[in-house]
Write a protein that holds these residues in place. Structure first.
Motif, PDB file in Angstrom:
ATOM      1  N   VAL A 255       1.040  -1.269  -0.074  1.00 45.48           N
ATOM      2  CA  VAL A 255       0.347  -0.148   0.241  1.00 45.48           C
ATOM      3  C   VAL A 255       1.001   1.531  -0.018  1.00 45.48           C
ATOM      4  N   GLY A 256       0.645   2.080  -1.131  1.00 39.13           N
ATOM      5  CA  GLY A 256       1.580   2.909  -0.812  1.00 39.13           C
ATOM      6  C   GLY A 256       0.509   4.256  -0.344  1.00 39.13           C
ATOM      7  N   LYS A 257       1.587   5.469  -0.092  1.00 37.83           N
ATOM      8  CA  LYS A 257       0.858   6.444   0.743  1.00 37.83           C
ATOM      9  C   LYS A 257       0.206   7.386  -0.827  1.00 37.83           C
ATOM     10  N   THR A 258       1.300   7.377  -1.688  1.00 39.80           N
ATOM     11  CA  THR A 258       1.256   8.312  -2.461  1.00 39.80           C
ATOM     12  C   THR A 258       0.533   7.754  -3.897  1.00 39.80           C
ATOM     13  N   LEU A 259       0.550   8.327  -5.077  1.00 39.53           N
ATOM     14  CA  LEU A 259       0.523   7.440  -6.233  1.00 39.53           C
ATOM     15  C   LEU A 259       1.612   7.092  -7.146  1.00 39.53           C
ATOM     16  N   GLU A 260       2.633   7.244  -6.292  1.00 35.58           N
ATOM     17  CA  GLU A 260       4.576   7.968  -6.570  1.00 35.58           C
ATOM     18  C   GLU A 260       5.058   6.790  -5.898  1.00 35.58           C
ATOM     19  N   ASP A 261       4.295   6.601  -4.864  1.00 32.84           N
ATOM     20  CA  ASP A 261       5.013   5.375  -3.736  1.00 32.84           C
ATOM     21  C   ASP A 261       4.311   3.712  -4.180  1.00 32.84           C
ATOM     22  N   ALA A 262       2.895   4.001  -4.811  1.00 34.41           N
ATOM     23  CA  ALA A 262       2.415   3.332  -5.718  1.00 34.41           C
ATOM     24  C   ALA A 262       3.078   2.365  -6.838  1.00 34.41           C
ATOM     25  N   VAL A 263       3.603   3.490  -7.396  1.00 33.60           N
ATOM     26  CA  VAL A 263       4.234   2.756  -8.725  1.00 33.60           C
ATOM     27  C   VAL A 263       5.112   1.913  -8.491  1.00 33.60           C
ATOM     28  N   GLU A 264       6.041   2.492  -7.394  1.00 28.35           N
ATOM     29  CA  GLU A 264       7.579   2.230  -7.305  1.00 28.35           C
ATOM     30  C   GLU A 264       7.209   1.092  -6.621  1.00 28.35           C
ATOM     31  N   ILE A 265       5.931   0.213  -5.450  1.00 25.39           N
ATOM     32  CA  ILE A 265       5.616  -0.807  -5.379  1.00 25.39           C
ATOM     33  C   ILE A 265       5.296  -1.453  -6.489  1.00 25.39           C
ATOM     34  N   GLY A 266       4.534  -1.191  -6.853  1.00 30.65           N
ATOM     35  CA  GLY A 266       4.994  -2.146  -8.403  1.00 30.65           C
ATOM     36  C   GLY A 266       5.651  -2.415  -8.940  1.00 30.65           C
ATOM     37  N   VAL A 267       6.585  -1.038  -9.466  1.00 35.71           N
ATOM     38  CA  VAL A 267       7.348  -1.457 -10.321  1.00 35.71           C
ATOM     39  C   VAL A 267       8.552  -2.228  -9.791  1.00 35.71           C
ATOM     40  N   LYS A 268       9.002  -2.537  -9.068  1.00 34.36           N
ATOM     41  CA  LYS A 268       9.474  -3.287  -8.224  1.00 34.36           C
ATOM     42  C   LYS A 268       8.695  -4.678  -7.989  1.00 34.36           C
ATOM     43  N   GLY A 269       7.864  -4.886  -7.512  1.00 37.67           N
ATOM     44  CA  GLY A 269       7.539  -5.821  -6.872  1.00 37.67           C
ATOM     45  C   GLY A 269       6.333  -6.627  -7.953  1.00 37.67           C
ATOM     46  N   ALA A 270       6.351  -6.529  -8.853  1.00 32.45           N
ATOM     47  CA  ALA A 270       5.204  -7.130 -10.476  1.00 32.45           C
ATOM     48  C   ALA A 270       6.801  -7.662 -11.270  1.00 32.45           C
ATOM     49  N   LEU A 271       7.905  -7.004 -10.974  1.00 23.46           N
ATOM     50  CA  LEU A 271       9.182  -7.509 -11.471  1.00 23.46           C
ATOM     51  C   LEU A 271       8.859  -7.146 -12.807  1.00 23.46           C
ATOM     52  N   GLY A 272       8.117  -6.414 -14.235  1.00 21.32           N
ATOM     53  CA  GLY A 272       7.907  -6.352 -15.402  1.00 21.32           C
ATOM     54  C   GLY A 272       6.987  -7.347 -15.736  1.00 21.32           C
ATOM     55  N   GLU A 273       5.692  -7.371 -14.847  1.00 19.29           N
ATOM     56  CA  GLU A 273       4.662  -7.775 -15.290  1.00 19.29           C
ATOM     57  C   GLU A 273       3.943  -6.817 -15.152  1.00 19.29           C
ATOM     58  N   GLN A 274       1.994  -6.636 -15.580  1.00 18.80           N
ATOM     59  CA  GLN A 274       1.418  -6.610 -15.159  1.00 18.80           C
ATOM     60  C   GLN A 274       0.470  -5.883 -13.804  1.00 18.80           C
ATOM     61  N   TYR A 275       0.440  -4.134 -13.001  1.00 20.76           N
ATOM     62  CA  TYR A 275       0.107  -4.598 -11.882  1.00 20.76           C
ATOM     63  C   TYR A 275      -1.374  -3.672 -11.941  1.00 20.76           C
ATOM     64  N   PHE A 276      -1.936  -4.040 -10.909  1.00 22.75           N
ATOM     65  CA  PHE A 276      -2.550  -3.417 -10.674  1.00 22.75           C
ATOM     66  C   PHE A 276      -2.867  -1.204  -9.158  1.00 22.75           C
ATOM     67  N   MET A 277      -3.559  -1.293  -9.660  1.00 18.50           N
ATOM     68  CA  MET A 277      -3.355   0.326  -8.414  1.00 18.50           C
ATOM     69  C   MET A 277      -4.983   0.523  -7.512  1.00 18.50           C
ATOM     70  N   GLN A 278      -5.625   0.565  -6.956  1.00 23.83           N
ATOM     71  CA  GLN A 278      -6.592   1.111  -6.812  1.00 23.83           C
ATOM     72  C   GLN A 278      -6.591   2.052  -5.630  1.00 23.83           C
ATOM     73  N   GLN A 279      -6.617   3.548  -5.725  1.00 20.74           N
ATOM     74  CA  GLN A 279      -7.388   4.276  -4.418  1.00 20.74           C
ATOM     75  C   GLN A 279      -8.047   3.696  -3.416  1.00 20.74           C
ATOM     76  N   ILE A 280      -7.897   3.458  -2.407  1.00 24.83           N
ATOM     77  CA  ILE A 280      -8.568   3.284  -1.302  1.00 24.83           C
ATOM     78  C   ILE A 280      -9.821   4.112  -1.223  1.00 24.83           C
ATOM     79  N   ALA A 281     -11.037   3.726  -0.933  1.00 21.35           N
ATOM     80  CA  ALA A 281     -12.163   4.754  -0.901  1.00 21.35           C
ATOM     81  C   ALA A 281     -13.615   3.656  -0.715  1.00 21.35           C
ATOM     82  N   ALA A 282     -14.000   4.462  -0.068  1.00 17.12           N
ATOM     83  CA  ALA A 282     -15.730   4.320   0.874  1.00 17.12           C
ATOM     84  C   ALA A 282     -16.260   3.772  -0.445  1.00 17.12           C
ATOM     85  N   GLU A 283     -16.402   4.733  -1.440  1.00 15.19           N
ATOM     86  CA  GLU A 283     -17.220   5.112  -2.332  1.00 15.19           C
ATOM     87  C   GLU A 283     -17.063   3.739  -3.826  1.00 15.19           C
TER      88      GLU A 283
END
Length: 106
Positions: free
Chosen positions: A49-77
Motif C-alpha cells: 500500500v502506497g501513501k501516494t500514487l508515486e509510492d504505489a507506482v514504485e511498489i508496483g514496479v519493484k514488486g511486479a518485476l516487469g509484469e502488469q499490476y493493479f493499483m486502486q485508491q482506497i475509498a468507500a465510494e
C-alpha cells in the motif's frame, strides 16, 4: 459495505482477479485508516500500500518485476479508477521505460 464486480460491466477482464482481491481487503483498509492511499496487486497478491500514487507506482514496479499490476485508491465510494503501468528495466543501461493507461468506470 459491499461491492460486486457485476455492478461494473465495463471493468477490464484482465484486472478482474486483482479488483476482487482489492474488494476482499477494502473494508480492512478503511478500518485501518488507509482511505486515500493506494493498494497495489498482481493477481491475488497484495504487493503493498502506497501513501501516494508515486509510492504505489514504485511498489508496483519493484514488486511486479516487469509484469502488469493493479493499483486502486482506497475509498468507500463505488467509483473505480484503474491505472495500468508497465515498466521495463534495461539491465545494461539501467534505463527504465514504461507505459501507462487509465480506465475509469462509473
Amino acid at each position: 459495505m459491499s461491492c460486486d464486480i457485476e455492478q461494473f460491466p465495463d471493468f477490464p477482464e484482465h484486472f478482474r482477479q486483482e479488483f476482487l482481491a482489492y474488494l476482499r481487503r477494502r473494508e480492512g483498509y478503511l478500518k485501518a485508516g488507509l482511505k486515500g492511499q493506494y493498494a497495489v496487486f498482481r493477481g491475488n497478491e497484495e504487493l503493498g500500500v502506497g501513501k501516494t500514487l508515486e509510492d504505489a507506482v514504485e511498489i508496483g514496479v519493484k514488486g511486479a518485476l516487469g509484469e502488469q499490476y493493479f493499483m486502486q485508491q482506497i475509498a468507500a465510494e463505488e467509483v473505480i479508477e484503474v491505472l495500468s503501468h508497465l515498466a521495463y528495466v534495461d539491465s545494461e543501461s539501467e534505463s527504465v521505460s514504461s507505459s501507462e493507461s487509465v480506465i475509469r468506470v462509473r
